[in-house]
Design an enzyme around this catalytic site. Structure first.
Site, PDB file in Angstrom:
ATOM      1  N   ARG A 111     -41.008  20.326 -48.299  1.00 56.43           N
ATOM      2  CA  ARG A 111     -40.488  20.824 -47.028  1.00 56.43           C
ATOM      3  C   ARG A 111     -38.967  20.890 -47.124  1.00 56.43           C
ATOM      4  NH1 ARG A 111     -42.732  16.922 -44.013  1.00 56.43           N
ATOM      5  NH2 ARG A 111     -40.714  15.970 -43.668  1.00 56.43           N
ATOM      6  N   TYR A 260     -45.124  26.932 -49.729  1.00 59.43           N
ATOM      7  CA  TYR A 260     -45.604  25.563 -49.882  1.00 59.43           C
ATOM      8  C   TYR A 260     -45.773  24.830 -48.553  1.00 59.43           C
ATOM      9  CZ  TYR A 260     -46.373  21.036 -51.958  1.00 59.43           C
ATOM     10  OH  TYR A 260     -46.934  19.849 -52.343  1.00 59.43           O
ATOM     11  N   LYS A 269     -46.378  21.318 -39.066  1.00 61.58           N
ATOM     12  CA  LYS A 269     -45.198  20.732 -38.412  1.00 61.58           C
ATOM     13  C   LYS A 269     -44.495  21.733 -37.491  1.00 61.58           C
ATOM     14  CE  LYS A 269     -45.671  17.048 -41.079  1.00 61.58           C
ATOM     15  NZ  LYS A 269     -46.371  15.839 -40.640  1.00 61.58           N
ATOM     16  N   HIS A 289     -45.965  12.895 -33.755  1.00 55.53           N
ATOM     17  CA  HIS A 289     -46.269  12.693 -35.168  1.00 55.53           C
ATOM     18  C   HIS A 289     -47.045  11.376 -35.294  1.00 55.53           C
ATOM     19  CE1 HIS A 289     -44.555  12.384 -39.530  1.00 55.53           C
ATOM     20  NE2 HIS A 289     -45.682  13.060 -39.507  1.00 55.53           N
ATOM     21  N   SER A 311     -42.895   8.499 -43.303  1.00 46.90           N
ATOM     22  CA  SER A 311     -43.636   8.659 -44.553  1.00 46.90           C
ATOM     23  C   SER A 311     -43.577   7.370 -45.366  1.00 46.90           C
ATOM     24  CB  SER A 311     -43.055   9.820 -45.363  1.00 46.90           C
ATOM     25  OG  SER A 311     -41.709   9.551 -45.688  1.00 46.90           O
ATOM     26  N   CYS A 313     -45.422   4.747 -45.160  1.00 47.15           N
ATOM     27  CA  CYS A 313     -45.612   3.525 -44.377  1.00 47.15           C
ATOM     28  C   CYS A 313     -47.079   3.256 -44.054  1.00 47.15           C
ATOM     29  CB  CYS A 313     -44.808   3.589 -43.088  1.00 47.15           C
ATOM     30  SG  CYS A 313     -43.029   3.531 -43.341  1.00 47.15           S
ATOM     31  N   ASP A 336     -52.306  12.461 -38.654  1.00 46.04           N
ATOM     32  CA  ASP A 336     -50.928  12.958 -38.698  1.00 46.04           C
ATOM     33  C   ASP A 336     -50.343  13.353 -37.346  1.00 46.04           C
ATOM     34  OD1 ASP A 336     -48.629  13.562 -40.280  1.00 46.04           O
ATOM     35  OD2 ASP A 336     -49.085  15.690 -40.126  1.00 46.04           O
ATOM     36  N   ARG A 431     -50.310  17.485 -53.144  1.00 48.45           N
ATOM     37  CA  ARG A 431     -51.137  17.374 -51.937  1.00 48.45           C
ATOM     38  C   ARG A 431     -52.604  17.683 -52.186  1.00 48.45           C
ATOM     39  NH1 ARG A 431     -48.276  15.843 -47.047  1.00 48.45           N
ATOM     40  NH2 ARG A 431     -46.081  15.962 -47.639  1.00 48.45           N
TER      41      ARG A 431
END
Length: 648
Positions: A111, A260, A269, A289, A311, A313, A336, A431
């Protein structure tokens, strides 16, 4: 398909059945044109007037060779997969059922936050006004005029020789009043098949739009580099000019130059968070989020929890946890994103607007997340992972799960040997894109149109020092401060500089669709919407002891923390008041059956020096990054926290 199909277009009737076997797609129709361009699948006349106008406007801009109106069928999906295989964009993974591997251009792997903008008339609508000399980190602003120029410069003629796919999609179940609809125009078949996994995509959405309803406009192109040079024909992109633009006033998203992930799957997002949060503010709900999980205690009482973590976590791990505490059951609604709205009774209800999981592969294993591993090896598109000589995939974390005789090819297509190769086998941001319904613990209500009732909201981060395993906010206002003050350990942008603690308010720092100060006001306003607000907690699985080792085992043992949270929801007297909030009383966390003894005293200690520094860091961040846009309520909450810590 039938031998004879009658298509009527422009007053003509024609037999097309006999051409079907030669057609590029079985739904092809002759004399189905728009602006002189062949519509190779679908019927342009059946689109609603608003959708037709949007497509026509962008045909003029992008100048594609063909139009393909997506219907979301298995037939169409197989056609696109075969097409991409012929182009070299994907290769089959015969070890698994209907799984594919894509390798992107090495310049297009993540991203691009620095090239992501929110476009509003006034800068202050997008990002807080920082003090002179301070660089704002809570989003990037662009004027509508500059946006128009950027779009014109990049998109003019960018789809020449390509097919424009018209992708109708719903964020959330098509029948849910909490869902929203989008139309994405793209020149990437990879995006189409991925959007089919990640959203509800196809004819049912077009049918829903037939009444003239509006939709979020999403325009995407992989781009054409200005010099005409494309390093990989199988993965065209334009990294030098990549840009992702959002215009909340028009519910519009424009993305150029990248094929991507979050750059190109615009439902994720871009729509679900950036545009979603602006729609939520206008309509009085929350687009966050956050994962959503259902948890049932040994007595059979079930609740739902939403949780926001940055991220790295353990977000997906928590959403798919295998609890170690006997009698507990976890079910996954989403890993997510959560869209949350109050019902007529004041109960906050949430849907997962997504239809799939777009997870980071490295680190996912049978030891860290067995549920994910049971989910992803069918009907999945893997991107930038390593491949194996037996037709499978490999990434860091799978070392114990692979035959030592199998040869590995890394994400760049080069031979890779464990213990010898100096670079990772899989890209760190590689991914898996997999349907949520395949998850063995998917919640039976995960597609309930009314959403699931949220009883608790968790915030958390990776904090090696000072922050206890769990604590509860004193009230809603204090909970909003906890979300605003979220910080987490992250790797510094430059290598070899060690770990730094980064501010990531609400785990939303890259995803705010509008001014963060106004976002805080919106969260605070929820108190006026309901007397039945969820309770707010902060968790930290990552505290380390004086020996540098983790104090808490994490993973399935986190069910012990959720057990305490559920008991607090029942108002059990198992908490004590402290300067930072309510902590578990001594021995209130159920430690029975733990393999190793946990140093609870160190795990829950509140060093005064640490918390004085923490309050100072939060105060400095608010002053520099939010400035005059910080709500007075949050300023007062911080002052009170500072006083309580000072009096420790």
């Amino acid at each position: 398909m039938p031998e004879f199909i009658e298509k009527k277009s422009n007053g003509f009737s024609t037999e097309v059945g006999r051409f079907a076997k030669q057609a590029s797609h079985p739904n092809v129709g002759l004399f189905n044109h728009v602006k002189g361009i062949s519509v190779v699948s679908g019927d342009f006349k059946n689109l609603s007037p608003k959708v037709r106008a949007y497509v026509e406007e962008n045909i003029d801009l992008c100048q594609p060779e063909k139009i393909h109106i997506c219907d979301g069928t298995e037939n169409e999906n197989n056609h696109l997969l075969n097409l991409m295989q012929q182009q070299g964009t994907i290769v089959p993974l015969p070890k698994y059922q209907n799984c594919w591997l894509a390798r992107t251009n090495p310049a297009d792997t993540a991203r691009v936050e620095s090239k992501t903008f929110i476009c509003t008339e006034k800068r202050a609508e997008t990002i807080p006004t920082t003090k002179e000399g301070i660089k704002g980190t809570l989003g990037n602003w662009m004027s509508p005029r500059d946006m128009d120029a950027a779009v014109k410069e990049r998109f003019t003629g960018c789809m020449k020789g390509r097919t424009m796919y018209v992708v109708p999609f719903s964020m959330g179940p098509v029948s849910s009043p909490l869902s929203k609809i989008g139309i994405q125009l793209t020149d990437s078949a990879y995006v189409v098949v991925s959007m089919r996994v990640m959203t509800r995509m196809g004819q049912a959405v077009l049918d829903k739009l037939a009444d003239g309803s509006d939709f979020v406009r999403c325009l995407h192109s992989v781009g054409t580099p200005a010099n005409g040079f494309i390093e990989m024909k199988s993965w065209p992109c334009d990294p030098e000019r990549t840009i992702i633009l959002h215009k909340p006033q028009n519910n519009e998203i424009v993305s150029y130059g990248s094929g991507y992930g979050g750059n190109s799957l615009l439902g994720k997002k871009c729509f679900a968070l950036r545009i979603g949060s602006t729609i939520a503010k206008r309509e009085g709900w929350l687009a966050e989020h956050m994962l959503i999980l259902g948890i049932t205690n040994p007595e059979g009482k079930k609740r739902y929890i939403a949780a926001a973590f940055p991220s790295a976590c353990g977000k997906t791990n928590l959403a798919m946890m295998t609890p170690t505490l006997p009698g507990y059951k976890i079910e996954c609604v989403g890993d997510d994103i959560a869209w949350m709205r109050f019902d007529k009774d004041g109960q906050l209800r949430a849907i997962n607007p997504e239809n799939g999981f777009f997870g980071v592969a490295p680190g996912t294993s049978n030891s860290s997340n067995p549920i994910a591993m049971k989910t992803i090896f069918q009907n999945t598109i893997f991107t930038n992972v390593a491949s194996t000589s037996d037709g499978g995939v490999f990434w860091e974390g799978m070392e114990d799960e692979i035959d030592p005789n199998v040869r590995i090819t890394d994400w760049r297509g080069k031979p890779w040997t464990k213990g010898e190769s100096k670079t990772p086998a899989a890209h760190p941001n590689s991914r898996f894109c997999t349907p949520a319904k395949q998850c063995p613990i998917i919640d039976p209500n995960w597609e309930a149109p009314e959403g699931v009732p949220i009883s608790a909201i968790l915030f958390g981060g990776r904090r090696p020092a000072g922050v206890p395993l769990v604590y509860q906010a004193r009230d809603w206002k204090h909970g909003v401060l906890i979300g605003a003050a979220m910080r987490s350990e992250a790797t510094a942008a430059a290598e070899h500089k060690g770990k730094v603690i980064m501010h990531d308010p609400f785990a939303m720092r890259p995803f705010f669709g509008y001014n963060f100060g106004h976002y805080l006001e919106h969260w605070l306003s929820m108190e006026q919407r309901s007397a039945n607000l969820p309770k707010i907690f902060h968790v930290n699985w990552f505290r380390k002891g004086s020996d540098g080792k983790f104090l808490w085992p994490g993973f399935g043992e986190n069910s012990r923390v959720l057990d305490w949270i559920l008991r607090r929801l029942d108002n059990e007297d198992c908490a004590k008041e402290t300067p930072i909030g309510y902590l578990p009383k001594p021995s209130a966390i159920n430690m029975q059956g733990l393999k190793d003894k946990v140093n609870e005293e160190e795990l829950f200690s509140l060093p005064k020096d640490f918390w004085m520094e923490e309050v100072y860091a939060i105060e400095k961040y608010f002053n520099e990054q939010v400035g005059s846009d910080l709500p007075e309520t949050i300023e007062q909450e911080l002052k009170q926290l500072k006083k309580r810590v000072n009096d420790m």
